[in-house]
Design an enzyme around this catalytic site. Sequence first.
Site, PDB file in Angstrom:
ATOM      1  N   GLY A  11       0.737  -1.273   0.115  1.00  0.00           N
ATOM      2  CA  GLY A  11       0.027  -0.039  -0.001  1.00  0.00           C
ATOM      3  C   GLY A  11       0.993   1.275  -0.006  1.00  0.00           C
ATOM      4  O   GLY A  11       2.098   1.333   0.445  1.00  0.00           O
ATOM      5  N   GLU A  54       0.354   5.341   0.892  1.00  0.00           N
ATOM      6  CA  GLU A  54      -0.410   6.191   1.731  1.00  0.00           C
ATOM      7  C   GLU A  54      -0.821   7.504   1.118  1.00  0.00           C
ATOM      8  O   GLU A  54      -0.831   8.733   1.726  1.00  0.00           O
ATOM      9  CB  GLU A  54       0.057   6.480   3.224  1.00  0.00           C
ATOM     10  CG  GLU A  54       1.426   7.453   3.226  1.00  0.00           C
ATOM     11  CD  GLU A  54       2.803   6.402   3.044  1.00  0.00           C
ATOM     12  OE1 GLU A  54       2.583   5.303   2.714  1.00  0.00           O
ATOM     13  OE2 GLU A  54       3.681   7.033   3.588  1.00  0.00           O
ATOM     14  N   TYR A 108      10.276  -0.069  10.582  1.00  0.00           N
ATOM     15  CA  TYR A 108       8.990  -0.415  10.972  1.00  0.00           C
ATOM     16  C   TYR A 108       8.839  -0.924  12.330  1.00  0.00           C
ATOM     17  O   TYR A 108       7.969  -0.458  13.042  1.00  0.00           O
ATOM     18  CB  TYR A 108       8.583  -1.484   9.806  1.00  0.00           C
ATOM     19  CG  TYR A 108       8.031  -0.903   8.420  1.00  0.00           C
ATOM     20  CD1 TYR A 108       9.055  -0.298   7.583  1.00  0.00           C
ATOM     21  CD2 TYR A 108       6.929  -0.724   7.987  1.00  0.00           C
ATOM     22  CE1 TYR A 108       8.892  -0.117   6.371  1.00  0.00           C
ATOM     23  CE2 TYR A 108       6.566  -0.364   6.695  1.00  0.00           C
ATOM     24  CZ  TYR A 108       7.619   0.217   5.903  1.00  0.00           C
ATOM     25  OH  TYR A 108       7.080   0.572   4.738  1.00  0.00           O
TER      26      TYR A 108
HETATM   27  N1  BES Z   1       4.850   3.944   2.747  1.00  0.00           N
HETATM   28  C1  BES Z   1       5.032   2.887   2.597  1.00  0.00           C
HETATM   29  C2  BES Z   1       5.348   2.258   1.436  1.00  0.00           C
HETATM   30  C3  BES Z   1       6.964   2.566   0.884  1.00  0.00           C
HETATM   31  C4  BES Z   1       7.842   2.827   1.771  1.00  0.00           C
HETATM   32  C5  BES Z   1       7.230   3.173  -0.500  1.00  0.00           C
HETATM   33  C6  BES Z   1       9.072   3.440   1.532  1.00  0.00           C
HETATM   34  C7  BES Z   1       8.270   3.430  -0.862  1.00  0.00           C
HETATM   35  C8  BES Z   1       9.438   3.723  -0.048  1.00  0.00           C
HETATM   36  C9  BES Z   1       3.834   1.922   3.015  1.00  0.00           C
HETATM   37  O1  BES Z   1       2.993   2.694   4.041  1.00  0.00           O
HETATM   38  C10 BES Z   1       4.133   0.684   3.396  1.00  0.00           C
HETATM   39  O2  BES Z   1       4.603   0.440   4.710  1.00  0.00           O
HETATM   40  N2  BES Z   1       3.495  -0.224   2.906  1.00  0.00           N
HETATM   41  C11 BES Z   1       3.665  -1.726   3.196  1.00  0.00           C
HETATM   42  C12 BES Z   1       2.611  -2.377   3.770  1.00  0.00           C
HETATM   43  C13 BES Z   1       2.257  -2.210   5.294  1.00  0.00           C
HETATM   44  C14 BES Z   1       0.884  -2.684   5.680  1.00  0.00           C
HETATM   45  C15 BES Z   1       3.414  -2.535   6.140  1.00  0.00           C
HETATM   46  C16 BES Z   1       4.177  -2.664   2.082  1.00  0.00           C
HETATM   47  O3  BES Z   1       3.994  -2.125   0.816  1.00  0.00           O
HETATM   48  O4  BES Z   1       4.409  -3.669   2.109  1.00  0.00           O
HETATM   49 ZN    ZN Z   2       3.792   2.566   5.831  1.00  0.00          ZN
END
Ligand code: BES
Ligand code: ZN
Length: 618
Positions: free
Chosen positions: A293, A295, A407
């Site tokens: 995803g 945001e 994270y």
């Molecule tokens: N903002 C991130 C995606 C991201 C991070 C894109 C760094 C580019 C560089 C997004 O919010 C995210 O963390 N997505 C996760 C899913 C989430 C449920 C942990 C993913 O895409 O796996």
């Molecule tokens: Zn995220």
Amino acid sequence: MKMLRFLCFAALTLLAACKQESATTTAPPDPKADPHSFAQPNLAVAKHLELNLKVDFDQKILTGTAAWTIENPGKVNEIIFDTDNLDIQKITIGKDEKEATYFLVAPDSVLGSALRVEIEPTTPKGQTDLVTIYYSTKPDAAALGWMEPSMTFGKKLPFLFTQGQAILTRSWIPCQDSPGNRFTYNANIEVPVGMMAVMSAENPQQTSPDGKYSFKMDKPIAPYLVALAVGDIAFKPISERTGVYAEPAMLDNVAWEFADMEKMVKTAESLYGPYEWGRFDVIVLPSGFPFGGMENPKLTFATPTVVTGDRSLVSLVAHELAHSWSGNLVTNATWNDFWMNEGFTVYFERRIMEAIYGKEYTEMLAQLEYWELLEEVESMGENNPDSHLKGNLAGRNPDDGVGNIAYQKGSLFLVMLEQLTDLPKWDAFLKSWFDTNKFTSKTTEDFLDFLKENYLKKYNVTANVDEWVYGPGLPANLPKPVSSKLANAEKAAQNIANALPDTTGWTPHEWVHFVRSLPANSDAATLKKLDAQFKLTTSGNAEIRYSWYDVAIRRGYVKEILPAVDAFLVKVGRRRFLMPVYTALKETGHVQDARRIFEKAKGGYHAVSRNSIEELLK
Ligand code: BES
Ligand code: ZN
């Protein structure tokens, strides 16, 4: 003609010459400067964007103008933008569109090219207040995912989506591409008739008859949050202020899957204050989307792999929603502060999930990711600076900072702080952090100062904050999630040689943990038996599927499942799934298969995934 295109082909010496030739600035460099942007917004800053683009699916390019309203507090005679692989045709300054002199500096392999535009610091009429850049993108622009009809759900029309984070927006919009920098935007986007365009802005809910769409984002956002999707898209409301976009044939399934969106927004608001963005919608993209995803404000972008038919992966929606506070409202000032976006968000995601789905379920999610963190920290080795929360990514791709440290260690840091007092005190503190700093970008140090003043001192508690933030590995006071459900799944896995487990009522998370816990010495025959019983190789849940492939390949159960692995790798573009499977193939002597599949699949991958896998298989 006044246009001057400056291309320095040889690297550093010429680059220095470029700099000397260009307009000089006298103010010292900003000590808070972002190492991933050439812009110097403390001197001359772009505050508002009027974006006009036409989407050409045949040539795979966007063409049009980016008109920036600028301010020049440093009274300097140039403004610097970030660009990457853009085709710049002309630049004008002022409303009367006087042609400007500009320099496009030779590209840096990570950061792209600085675009230096001469502006007028003082004229009888005042300073330059508008810079209009006429440009096109290139077909291989890093942010843009051009999907052929065959890569969509409906298979009739092509699809385009953008991915800005971390530093890709500069490959489709010339901008001051630092998360420390915010601007508002309006956009006019023209697409082929019959298609819908949506952005991280106020969005249409119906296809326009002439293919023209107007957008407005009147809250200042960071550049990585500008986003666009174009395709055969339809809308379905969930509540007054929430809804889903998807290709028509999957719209009803998506709406069912995400039925709890309004509940999530209400829960989030009850924790950390009002949702500031008006609508909260989710668009489900083609499976080539490289992330789970993203945001994008007002409109989260999501992978179709979370539409499982059993609502088992909706924590992703809670996660992206949580970013509406941690990330979009208060933004990491640089990518070295990335843990403040993601660590806060994982923490907040869990609070939302716990309030709606209960403690037991949420602990399961936390426990799975805790183990992922332990594994990652171990593989990083002791004293690895990349295991600090505060990143050190200067000179590297900020993508290198995306992992379980930001994270999971980030989120557990907040759990540790939470446990120093009680929930009402901690929640009030976090709420005041968001409220005090909304619509601004903050560094790690800004947060630590705020924490000390408004939490630690206030409640007379202490913590090893510096060790957590500036030290390697996992501090001794790391909170450890525990899930009894996952402990049972683990036992079942260890007993696999004796008995097939009773899996009635298992969630996909239990399945994932079961699969990952299969003994390292379980042989191909055992795995085959398991597979015959539970159909893991063709599971409808991508989380189970990639975990299973990783484990099965490493235990020698490969030949039988290779066609299914092949099909999965061709269909799905999410990097989190692709990397472990390609890595397992590579590390078990199947690199030829990996390369063959990659050659076939890569046309459907977004650059984010393609580059990572290319690097892995070279
Ligand atoms: N903002 C991130 C995606 C991201 C991070 C894109 C760094 C580019 C560089 C997004 O919010 C995210 O963390 N997505 C996760 C899913 C989430 C449920 C942990 C993913 O895409 O796996
Ligand atoms: Zn995220």
